[in-house]
Design a protein around this motif. Sequence first.
Motif, PDB file in Angstrom:
ATOM      1  N   PRO A  34     -18.248 -17.835  59.488  1.00 15.44           N
ATOM      2  CA  PRO A  34     -19.139 -18.189  60.771  1.00 15.44           C
ATOM      3  C   PRO A  34     -20.250 -18.943  59.934  1.00 15.44           C
ATOM      4  O   PRO A  34     -20.708 -18.636  58.853  1.00 15.44           O
ATOM      5  CB  PRO A  34     -19.641 -16.763  61.335  1.00 15.44           C
ATOM      6  N   TRP A  35     -21.009 -19.803  61.111  1.00 16.61           N
ATOM      7  CA  TRP A  35     -22.250 -20.489  60.476  1.00 16.61           C
ATOM      8  C   TRP A  35     -23.166 -19.471  59.904  1.00 16.61           C
ATOM      9  O   TRP A  35     -23.920 -19.888  58.924  1.00 16.61           O
ATOM     10  CB  TRP A  35     -22.685 -21.304  61.459  1.00 16.61           C
ATOM     11  N   SER A  36     -23.067 -18.508  60.613  1.00 21.33           N
ATOM     12  CA  SER A  36     -24.446 -17.438  60.106  1.00 21.33           C
ATOM     13  C   SER A  36     -24.302 -17.036  58.658  1.00 21.33           C
ATOM     14  O   SER A  36     -25.038 -16.808  57.867  1.00 21.33           O
ATOM     15  CB  SER A  36     -24.381 -16.059  60.986  1.00 21.33           C
ATOM     16  N   TYR A  37     -23.078 -16.954  58.209  1.00 22.50           N
ATOM     17  CA  TYR A  37     -22.716 -16.764  56.740  1.00 22.50           C
ATOM     18  C   TYR A  37     -23.261 -17.633  55.922  1.00 22.50           C
ATOM     19  O   TYR A  37     -23.874 -17.205  54.873  1.00 22.50           O
ATOM     20  CB  TYR A  37     -20.988 -16.726  56.660  1.00 22.50           C
ATOM     21  N   TYR A  38     -23.361 -19.050  56.087  1.00 22.70           N
ATOM     22  CA  TYR A  38     -24.007 -19.946  55.290  1.00 22.70           C
ATOM     23  C   TYR A  38     -25.534 -20.009  55.768  1.00 22.70           C
ATOM     24  O   TYR A  38     -26.271 -20.248  54.421  1.00 22.70           O
ATOM     25  CB  TYR A  38     -23.329 -21.541  55.780  1.00 22.70           C
ATOM     26  N   VAL A  39     -25.871 -19.462  56.514  1.00 26.75           N
ATOM     27  CA  VAL A  39     -27.379 -19.501  56.897  1.00 26.75           C
ATOM     28  C   VAL A  39     -27.781 -18.394  56.063  1.00 26.75           C
ATOM     29  O   VAL A  39     -28.912 -18.453  55.291  1.00 26.75           O
ATOM     30  CB  VAL A  39     -27.664 -19.238  58.240  1.00 26.75           C
ATOM     31  N   ILE A  40     -27.037 -17.198  55.835  1.00 27.86           N
ATOM     32  CA  ILE A  40     -27.711 -16.107  55.155  1.00 27.86           C
ATOM     33  C   ILE A  40     -27.400 -16.361  53.575  1.00 27.86           C
ATOM     34  O   ILE A  40     -28.101 -15.862  52.766  1.00 27.86           O
ATOM     35  CB  ILE A  40     -26.794 -14.926  55.772  1.00 27.86           C
ATOM     36  N   SER A  41     -26.523 -17.338  53.475  1.00 27.12           N
ATOM     37  CA  SER A  41     -26.504 -17.664  52.112  1.00 27.12           C
ATOM     38  C   SER A  41     -27.572 -18.140  51.291  1.00 27.12           C
ATOM     39  O   SER A  41     -27.771 -18.379  50.172  1.00 27.12           O
ATOM     40  CB  SER A  41     -25.245 -18.585  51.805  1.00 27.12           C
ATOM     41  N   LEU A  42     -28.774 -18.446  52.141  1.00 29.36           N
ATOM     42  CA  LEU A  42     -29.953 -18.887  51.804  1.00 29.36           C
ATOM     43  C   LEU A  42     -30.634 -17.775  50.744  1.00 29.36           C
ATOM     44  O   LEU A  42     -31.406 -18.137  49.972  1.00 29.36           O
ATOM     45  CB  LEU A  42     -30.998 -19.248  52.702  1.00 29.36           C
ATOM     46  N   PHE A  43     -30.035 -16.622  51.046  1.00 28.83           N
ATOM     47  CA  PHE A  43     -30.500 -15.461  50.059  1.00 28.83           C
ATOM     48  C   PHE A  43     -29.871 -14.868  49.240  1.00 28.83           C
ATOM     49  O   PHE A  43     -29.917 -13.668  48.971  1.00 28.83           O
ATOM     50  CB  PHE A  43     -31.235 -14.560  51.087  1.00 28.83           C
ATOM     51  N   HIS A  44     -28.532 -15.326  48.905  1.00 22.41           N
ATOM     52  CA  HIS A  44     -27.781 -15.044  47.990  1.00 22.41           C
ATOM     53  C   HIS A  44     -27.437 -15.813  47.026  1.00 22.41           C
ATOM     54  O   HIS A  44     -27.833 -16.982  47.030  1.00 22.41           O
ATOM     55  CB  HIS A  44     -26.198 -14.776  48.678  1.00 22.41           C
ATOM     56  N   VAL A  45     -26.912 -15.545  45.794  1.00 23.34           N
ATOM     57  CA  VAL A  45     -26.822 -16.294  44.771  1.00 23.34           C
ATOM     58  C   VAL A  45     -25.484 -16.972  44.767  1.00 23.34           C
ATOM     59  O   VAL A  45     -24.329 -16.450  44.916  1.00 23.34           O
ATOM     60  CB  VAL A  45     -26.711 -15.517  43.398  1.00 23.34           C
ATOM     61  N   HIS A  46     -25.443 -18.207  44.636  1.00 24.40           N
ATOM     62  CA  HIS A  46     -24.420 -19.156  44.713  1.00 24.40           C
ATOM     63  C   HIS A  46     -24.644 -20.696  43.980  1.00 24.40           C
ATOM     64  O   HIS A  46     -25.804 -20.663  43.494  1.00 24.40           O
ATOM     65  CB  HIS A  46     -23.738 -19.295  46.141  1.00 24.40           C
ATOM     66  N   ASN A  47     -23.786 -21.523  43.584  1.00 22.04           N
ATOM     67  CA  ASN A  47     -23.984 -22.817  43.037  1.00 22.04           C
ATOM     68  C   ASN A  47     -24.613 -23.557  43.823  1.00 22.04           C
ATOM     69  O   ASN A  47     -25.056 -24.730  43.181  1.00 22.04           O
ATOM     70  CB  ASN A  47     -22.619 -23.317  42.223  1.00 22.04           C
ATOM     71  N   GLU A  48     -25.088 -23.485  45.017  1.00 23.76           N
ATOM     72  CA  GLU A  48     -25.926 -24.423  45.853  1.00 23.76           C
ATOM     73  C   GLU A  48     -27.129 -23.899  46.133  1.00 23.76           C
ATOM     74  O   GLU A  48     -28.029 -24.588  46.574  1.00 23.76           O
ATOM     75  CB  GLU A  48     -25.070 -24.659  47.300  1.00 23.76           C
ATOM     76  N   LEU A  49     -27.558 -22.627  45.733  1.00 21.67           N
ATOM     77  CA  LEU A  49     -28.781 -22.147  46.122  1.00 21.67           C
ATOM     78  C   LEU A  49     -30.012 -22.757  45.737  1.00 21.67           C
ATOM     79  O   LEU A  49     -30.987 -22.915  46.504  1.00 21.67           O
ATOM     80  CB  LEU A  49     -28.853 -20.547  45.548  1.00 21.67           C
ATOM     81  N   LEU A  50     -30.000 -23.214  44.307  1.00 23.22           N
ATOM     82  CA  LEU A  50     -31.182 -23.894  43.901  1.00 23.22           C
ATOM     83  C   LEU A  50     -31.234 -25.212  44.643  1.00 23.22           C
ATOM     84  O   LEU A  50     -32.465 -25.964  44.717  1.00 23.22           O
ATOM     85  CB  LEU A  50     -31.225 -24.018  42.320  1.00 23.22           C
ATOM     86  N   ASN A  51     -30.201 -26.197  44.812  1.00 23.74           N
ATOM     87  CA  ASN A  51     -30.193 -27.215  45.513  1.00 23.74           C
ATOM     88  C   ASN A  51     -30.862 -27.120  46.804  1.00 23.74           C
ATOM     89  O   ASN A  51     -31.288 -27.873  47.395  1.00 23.74           O
ATOM     90  CB  ASN A  51     -28.744 -27.669  45.508  1.00 23.74           C
ATOM     91  N   ILE A  52     -30.445 -25.980  47.461  1.00 25.00           N
ATOM     92  CA  ILE A  52     -31.256 -25.701  48.820  1.00 25.00           C
ATOM     93  C   ILE A  52     -32.644 -25.551  48.573  1.00 25.00           C
ATOM     94  O   ILE A  52     -33.593 -26.229  49.304  1.00 25.00           O
ATOM     95  CB  ILE A  52     -30.579 -24.610  49.409  1.00 25.00           C
TER      96      ILE A  52
END
Length: 324
Positions: A34-52
């Motif tokens: 769901p789109w909410s998963y990607y919005v919440i990913s703003l506060f998780h560690v992944h390879n796009e986090l710093l790009n955001i």
Amino acid sequence: MTKSYHVWTLSYDRLPKELHLPYILTGYRQPYKPWSYYVISLFHVHNELLNIWTHLIGCVLILFQIYYYHGLYSAEGSELRFTVIGFGTCCFITLFNSAIAHLLHSKSSHANYVIFMYDYVGVVCWGFGTAILALYGVSSHKMYEWVHPNYMLVQLLWTYFNFINICFSKLWYGHDLASKARKRMIVGGISLQGLWNFTPWFPRYFDCYYDTGCQLSSLNHITIVCISFIVMTLAFVLHQPERTWPGRFDIIGQSHQIFHVLVIITMCLQFRALYIDHQLKVNIHCKPEVQELLISILLLNIACIFTIYILSGTVKRKLGTKSK
């Protein structure tokens, strides 16, 4: 949530190839959520986090730059405050669009294509903003008088066609940023647009060289911006250090993160260059019309977004899948 990113994310071999990043092996968010998963990913560690986050922080910094410099020019009654509004608006759109693209693109292959086209709106918008700065901030008086009547109209059309060029580079060659053919299209199109941006101010170097009372060092504030653009471009095309050490910079230190930081630094240097020319009183001939600039920016964004809507169907046919 307390899960480590190794549990929450995937390796590249478990994803559609359209979601792969060059030389990045791990830290990918899961697709088809769901789109909410990607919005919440703003506060998780992944390879796009710093790009955001680099661009979200950059948005705040640009708003501060607009506020700060607009106040300085307004206090002096300078019309350059309108240059700040036009240029600053384009910078903000660039950073905001990129932050949204890096936040949401992992949902599916189709989303990746369409959302990154939205990112390209920001890419070309910065080019248009740089043209505003070039004409209404750092231009020579003679070139300003010569190109002023049609410069922004030509730039508006050129910017839109450059957007089309970047979109088709993705449609033809996919999301593989390591593709040399795709790089040639992107860098070539942006460079040609950049050459038009040279027109209003580059003659200042010749004028200064042949003026015995002028030193080329007096143009260092503009030269530094040019150097910053070159370094930023190299960071984009070389994919270092992850190209040399695949997998070691998946989360922190990858070239695109470095590229994002250099983008923000370059924008700040552009604001600085405008102000230095103002202090030297060499841009008093610049008379920006804020209504014209904002309408042009609005038209550019509307045209690009409408084009994305049209191309989204082409993306579906290319991928042979339906949007998730």
